[in-house]
Design a protein around this motif. Structure first.
Motif, mmCIF file in Angstrom:
data_model
loop_
_atom_site.group_PDB
_atom_site.id
_atom_site.type_symbol
_atom_site.label_atom_id
_atom_site.label_comp_id
_atom_site.label_asym_id
_atom_site.label_seq_id
_atom_site.Cartn_x
_atom_site.Cartn_y
_atom_site.Cartn_z
ATOM 1 N N SER A 85 -3.500 11.165 -7.499
ATOM 2 C CA SER A 85 -3.435 10.032 -8.432
ATOM 3 C C SER A 85 -2.512 10.150 -9.659
ATOM 4 O O SER A 85 -1.601 9.345 -9.799
ATOM 5 C CB SER A 85 -4.855 9.682 -8.833
ATOM 6 N N SER A 89 1.053 8.122 -10.123
ATOM 7 C CA SER A 89 1.419 7.226 -11.228
ATOM 8 C C SER A 89 2.827 7.538 -11.703
ATOM 9 O O SER A 89 3.636 6.640 -11.935
ATOM 10 C CB SER A 89 0.436 7.393 -12.398
ATOM 11 N N GLN A 92 5.834 6.053 -9.736
ATOM 12 C CA GLN A 92 5.929 4.607 -9.475
ATOM 13 C C GLN A 92 7.321 4.022 -9.677
ATOM 14 O O GLN A 92 7.778 3.200 -8.893
ATOM 15 C CB GLN A 92 4.896 3.832 -10.292
ATOM 16 N N ASP A 126 -7.196 4.023 -6.640
ATOM 17 C CA ASP A 126 -5.758 3.721 -6.737
ATOM 18 C C ASP A 126 -5.369 2.594 -5.784
ATOM 19 O O ASP A 126 -4.181 2.399 -5.480
ATOM 20 C CB ASP A 126 -4.920 4.964 -6.401
ATOM 21 N N GLN A 129 -3.051 -0.012 -7.318
ATOM 22 C CA GLN A 129 -1.718 0.568 -7.504
ATOM 23 C C GLN A 129 -0.969 0.633 -6.160
ATOM 24 O O GLN A 129 0.212 0.341 -6.083
ATOM 25 C CB GLN A 129 -1.864 1.965 -8.104
ATOM 26 N N GLY A 134 2.323 -1.393 -7.696
ATOM 27 C CA GLY A 134 2.268 -0.113 -8.396
ATOM 28 C C GLY A 134 3.366 0.036 -9.423
ATOM 29 O O GLY A 134 3.112 0.198 -10.611
#
Ligand SMILES: Cc1ncc(C[n+]2csc(CCOP(=O)(O)OP(=O)(O)O)c2C)c(N)n1
Ligand code: SF4
Ligand SMILES: [Mg+2]
Lengths: 364, 248
Positions: A85, A89, A92, A126, A129, A134
């Protein structure tokens, strides 16, 4: 350790199976950064990639990793990165560039608890996302959600073919549970690493028109045209690539919609038949994008209620509600922060939903 | 009649979008000349940055990959690992390389990726209209340092060549400028040496070019060249900082 006998069963963790399947699918470029609970992918790649004549590098950050994937994909190779996770992020912006440059690649997210540093236990938080973009811009990654070690391997094979077929990033959305548990697995899925012609790839303009890989369209109108092309591709993917598993949905009173680890737990509920007076079915989305909306809509016309079970505060349930569009009540049961719904909790929820409904119908 | 000056074959014959007096056009022409002279167009892949040079592929007629802001060294690494025998170079500004992409450039040098980096130091963020760069001089006025860059608040100019020369994996590191025909010829020699370093598989090379941005320096083209010679070179001395050929 060689794992290349197609008739043999191997006992592996989900993470190891994921890494091995990638190599057997023709991935020769892997870039990773350590983060629990996906470290076994890096370790396996470090051992096996050199044996397969490929490159596996532990790089300086997830940013570097996703951008190295960008380079290798642009150069025409099958490339992969994995993380969990917080690292996903960070990737992205890179994923958005990959989508905008129409580059095929595979990204693995072994989800852990969040937000922030969260914890290292299983989570499905997630989802938004993964399936809603995302990163920035109007784009989609194809998102595949395995629910066993075997399926992790199989979907990794498929992921590389899908990525090449549509020139699009594909995400494998697993979780700490799936990544860490051991099950037997066979690597015998058909895969076609060499059947995709990549005349767009960067190889040097030797005796051919030069190629440019970019996502920048500064001339007015160009970007809108390009986005229309992307959207047409996404429509095609939606019409051709939806996958799900359906169990006991015929004549069901209530159908559970759950994916990944949660779907495994819900299968247990069905098998144990702990609700003899209530017929329970299961719809397990395998592609989270494109989402199996059509079948959920069809189910919603026949059942008394739908229950969505997730390891989140309620993310996929939004897509279930969109699919159902008020045709039947949609309930939600979720645990967060490392909490895993137990069969008992799910059964309690089902009984609650059906008896409440019973009271309402008998009162009217 | 023999042409003694023409558009290089690796360059598209079109007006650039660069402002008058900008250094980007000069540097990109030098790269095209080198690619022609070495006859490597067919195996060269460039990485265009996010910055004023974002459209470098409109001028350099070679296979090119875009990269997110600061990430050209990572993209170059990904390409080079697939094509170890191709010539891979990244072209980056000072915001791109020395601010947001500092991690990537250091680790790429440290892995001694066999690529060449052309680092264009114009002491500002050109594309976003002239904010402070890590290489902005002390007291230099920019949009975000209206009173001039203060060491206390903003830090001092970051010296990339000096920094990278102590990284074990770097092989050829040099700083040059484009302020005079002499310096332009020197710059061409140094960039060519960077490509040679790569062709001979010696590892990571970086050539920093001090380059004018008259628009956001609020100077004329001539004043800009003088500013580089008289002011910039004090903070950023020209020279070769590391050379695999002269190290035993
Ligand atoms: C992630 C991200 N942050 C910020 C930007 C905006 N941006 C575009 S170019 C640039 C700075 C460019 O400066 P430099 O690298 O020095 O190149 P120059 O234009 O001076 O040649 C910035 C901050 C961006 N495109 N992406
Ligand atoms: S803003 Fe500066 S760097 Fe950008 S094109 Fe104009 S002169 Fe060149
Ligand atoms: Mg700059």
């Amino acid at each position: 350790m060689t794992l290349t006998d197609k008739n043999k069963k191997y006992l592996l963790t989900g993470n190891e199976a994921c890494a091995e399947a990638a190599i057997q699918a023709g991935c020769r470029f892997y870039y990773g950064y350590p983060i629990t609970p996906q470290n076994e992918i890096l370790t396996h790649m470090a051992i096996r990639m050199p044996q397969a004549g490929g490159t596996s590098i532990q790089v300086e950050s997830e940013l570097a990793a996703i951008n190295m994937v960008h380079g290798s994909a642009a150069a025409g190779a099958r490339a992969m990165t994995s993380s969990s996770s917080p690292g996903i992020s960070l990737k992205q912006e890179g994923i958005s560039y990959l989508a905008g440059s129409e580059l095929p690649c595979v990204i693995v997210n072994v989800q852990r608890g969040g937000p922030g540093l969260g914890d290292i236990s299983p989570s499905q938080a997630d989802y938004f996302q993964a399936v809603k973009g995302g990163g920035h811009g109007d784009y989609h990654t194809i998102v595949l959600a395995p629910s066993s070690v075997q399926e992790t391997a199989d979907l990794v094979f498929d992921a590389f073919d899908l990525a090449d077929r549509y020139r699009n990033p594909v995400m494998i959305l697993g979780d700490a549970q799936l990544g860490q548990m051991m099950e037997s697995v066979v690597f015998n899925k058909k895969c076609e690493p060499n059947s995709f012609k990549k005349d767009w790839a960067l190889t040097g303009a030797n005796g051919k028109k030069r190629n440019i890989i970019k996502s920048f369209y500064p001339v007015r109108g160009e970007l809108e045209k390009f986005n229309a092309k992307l959207q047409a591709k996404y429509s095609l993917i939606k019409s051709k690539e939806v996958r799900y598993e359906e169990i006991n949905t015929e004549n069901a009173d209530i159908v559970i919609v759950a994916y990944g680890t949660c779907a495994r737990i819900c299968k247990e509920v069905l098998m144990k038949n702990k609700t003899p007076n209530i017929k329970v079915g299961l719809l397990r989305p395998i592609t989270l994008w494109p989402y199996p909306s059509q079948i959920i809509q069809e189910i919603s016309e026949k059942v008394r209620a739908i229950l969505t079970v997730e390891m989140s505060a309620g993310q996929m349930v939004e897509d279930v509600r969109l699919s159902v569009s008020g045709r039947c009540p949609v309930h939600f049961y979720g645990r967060t922060g490392g909490g895993i719904p137990s069969p008992k909790e799910i059964i309690r929820k089902i009984t609650e939903i059906i008896s409440v409904k019973e009271e309402i119908t008998s009162a009217t | 009649m023999e042409a003694i000056y023409k558009t290089p074959d690796s360059m598209i014959d079109t007006p650039t979008h660069y402002c008058p007096g900008c250094g980007h056009g000069i540097i990109q022409r030098l790269i095209a000349e080198i690619i022609d002279e070495k006859d490597i167009r067919g195996k060269t892949i460039g990485i265009a940055p996010v910055g004023c040079a974002v459209l470098a592929y409109n001028y350099l007629d070679i296979d090119t990959c875009e990269a997110a802001h600061g990430r050209p060294p990572a993209v170059a690494t990904g390409i080079k690992r697939v094509h170890p025998d191709k010539i891979i170079f990244s072209y980056q500004g000072d915001g791109d390389l020395a601010a947001i992409g500092l991690s990537e450039i250091i680790h790429t040098a440290n892995r001694s990726e066999n690529i060449t980096v052309i680092f264009v130091n114009n002491a500002v963020y050109g594309m976003t209209n002239g904010q402070m760069a890590p290489t902005t001089l002390l007291n230099q006025k920019t949009l975000t340092t209206p009173q001039g860059r203060s060491e206390q608040c903003d830090g001092a100019p970051l010296r990339i060549c000096e920094l990278l020369s102590v990284v074990d994996g770097s092989r050829f590191i040099a700083r040059t400028s484009v302020t005079s025909p002499k310096n332009i010829i020197k710059t061409k020699q140094l960039i060519a040496k960077g490509f040679n370093t790569q062709i001979q598989k010696k590892g990571f090379s970086l050539i920093e070019v001090l380059s004018p941005c008259p628009v956001y320096w609020r100077m004329s083209s001539v004043e800009s060249m003088k500013f580089i010679d008289n002011e910039m070179t004090k903070a950023f001395p020209l020279g070769i900082f590391k050379d695999w050929e002269s190290q035993n």
